[in-house]
Enzyme design. Sequence first.
Site, PDB file in Angstrom:
ATOM      1  N   ASP A 274      -8.565   5.879-107.415  1.00 25.65           N
ATOM      2  CA  ASP A 274      -9.159   4.620-107.839  1.00 25.65           C
ATOM      3  C   ASP A 274     -10.239   4.249-106.822  1.00 25.65           C
ATOM      4  OD1 ASP A 274      -9.723   1.920-108.462  1.00 25.65           O
ATOM      5  OD2 ASP A 274      -7.648   1.520-109.052  1.00 25.65           O
ATOM      6  N   VAL A 275     -11.473   4.058-107.270  1.00 28.48           N
ATOM      7  CA  VAL A 275     -12.553   3.751-106.330  1.00 28.48           C
ATOM      8  C   VAL A 275     -12.336   2.420-105.618  1.00 28.48           C
ATOM      9  CG1 VAL A 275     -14.289   5.138-107.526  1.00 28.48           C
ATOM     10  CG2 VAL A 275     -14.004   2.720-108.155  1.00 28.48           C
TER      11      VAL A 275
ATOM     12  N   LYS B 220     -23.400  -5.373-111.212  1.00 31.28           N
ATOM     13  CA  LYS B 220     -24.497  -4.420-111.366  1.00 31.28           C
ATOM     14  C   LYS B 220     -25.763  -4.912-110.657  1.00 31.28           C
ATOM     15  CE  LYS B 220     -22.332  -1.333-113.842  1.00 31.28           C
ATOM     16  NZ  LYS B 220     -22.094   0.056-113.363  1.00 31.28           N
TER      17      LYS B 220
ATOM     18  N   TYR C 258     -19.664  -8.511-114.721  1.00 32.02           N
ATOM     19  CA  TYR C 258     -20.408  -7.276-114.965  1.00 32.02           C
ATOM     20  C   TYR C 258     -21.855  -7.429-114.510  1.00 32.02           C
ATOM     21  CZ  TYR C 258     -22.095  -3.061-117.262  1.00 32.02           C
ATOM     22  OH  TYR C 258     -22.661  -1.834-117.507  1.00 32.02           O
TER      23      TYR C 258
ATOM     24  N   VAL D  14     -25.080   2.946-123.596  1.00 31.67           N
ATOM     25  CA  VAL D  14     -24.950   4.398-123.709  1.00 31.67           C
ATOM     26  C   VAL D  14     -23.766   4.703-124.625  1.00 31.67           C
ATOM     27  CG1 VAL D  14     -24.672   6.568-122.452  1.00 31.67           C
ATOM     28  CG2 VAL D  14     -25.880   4.650-121.375  1.00 31.67           C
TER      29      VAL D  14
ATOM     30  N   ASN E   7     -20.759   6.761-109.879  1.00 33.01           N
ATOM     31  CA  ASN E   7     -20.914   6.468-111.302  1.00 33.01           C
ATOM     32  C   ASN E   7     -19.768   5.650-111.888  1.00 33.01           C
ATOM     33  OD1 ASN E   7     -21.794   7.235-114.241  1.00 33.01           O
ATOM     34  ND2 ASN E   7     -19.689   7.990-114.055  1.00 33.01           N
TER      35      ASN E   7
ATOM     36  N   THR F  16     -20.884   5.938-125.048  1.00 35.24           N
ATOM     37  CA  THR F  16     -19.646   6.384-124.425  1.00 35.24           C
ATOM     38  C   THR F  16     -18.541   5.425-124.849  1.00 35.24           C
ATOM     39  OG1 THR F  16     -19.826   5.023-122.425  1.00 35.24           O
ATOM     40  CG2 THR F  16     -20.990   7.151-122.418  1.00 35.24           C
TER      41      THR F  16
END
Length: 273
Positions: A75-76, A176, A172, A205, A102, A207
């Site tokens: 987990d980052v 970012k 979010y 994107v 990423n 995904t």
Amino acid sequence: MAEHTGRVAVVTGAGRGQGRSHAWRLAEQGADVVAIDVCAPIASVAYPLATTDDLDATVAGVRERGARVSAHVADVRDGEALDAAVAAGIAELGGVDIVLANAGIGMASPDVPAAQAFRDQLEVNTVGVWNTVQAAVPTMIEQGRGGAVVVTGSSVGLTGRGGDGSGGSDGYVASKSALTGLVRAWAHWLAPHAIRVNAVHPSGVATTMVLNDAVAALFDAPADGEVPDVGNLLPVGLLDPADVTAAVDWLVSDGARYVTGVALPVDAGFTAR
């Protein structure tokens, strides 16, 4: 000889989506890959995250492309666990030349407190990026052979569009947006070591972060139906992960050897609209 032959790339969020696309492209170009993903749900996220099966598929694809791979579940948000994963990958593959920070999360679940959703966005999307760079860059400096770092931002981080006062969406945008400052600071820090630091800022994107039931409900559209107008200037709804990968591949290549401190929109004109 392939562009990245002899190089090792650390990729977080490698289980699927953009991370998998990046890992496979670099493998095609000769790089070995340290592939890292959390492979577990996060309660505040409204859609399923990658699984160990997803990470296994990424690993298989890297090997099919003729590269070595060292895969790790971490987990980052957990600096110690990420340090251990990166260290193990570096030891197995022999160094690190490319870092792709990423890993990130998107739409928050309405079923968790707004404050928790806000914190989780910041912890994954900003602190997680910081943890990734801190885990990998000391070895890059010690090696003395330069390198490149690319951070995955978002077009909303350059425009502020998308914030609505809720914890998840505001988190979010904030998480970012913070990456632009980090990239510029790191570009100054690492330039004496010939390590370049840049960011890509995609619009939507195709995904699982976007193609899921929660986002579909937000736009009142089926998850696998027609993509709504999300604000791109060019006539496209969602980008393909390969479109972002192409920009990342260039940023880490020798062709971009004098490019650093850049916030590069890959957004079909979202930031220009």
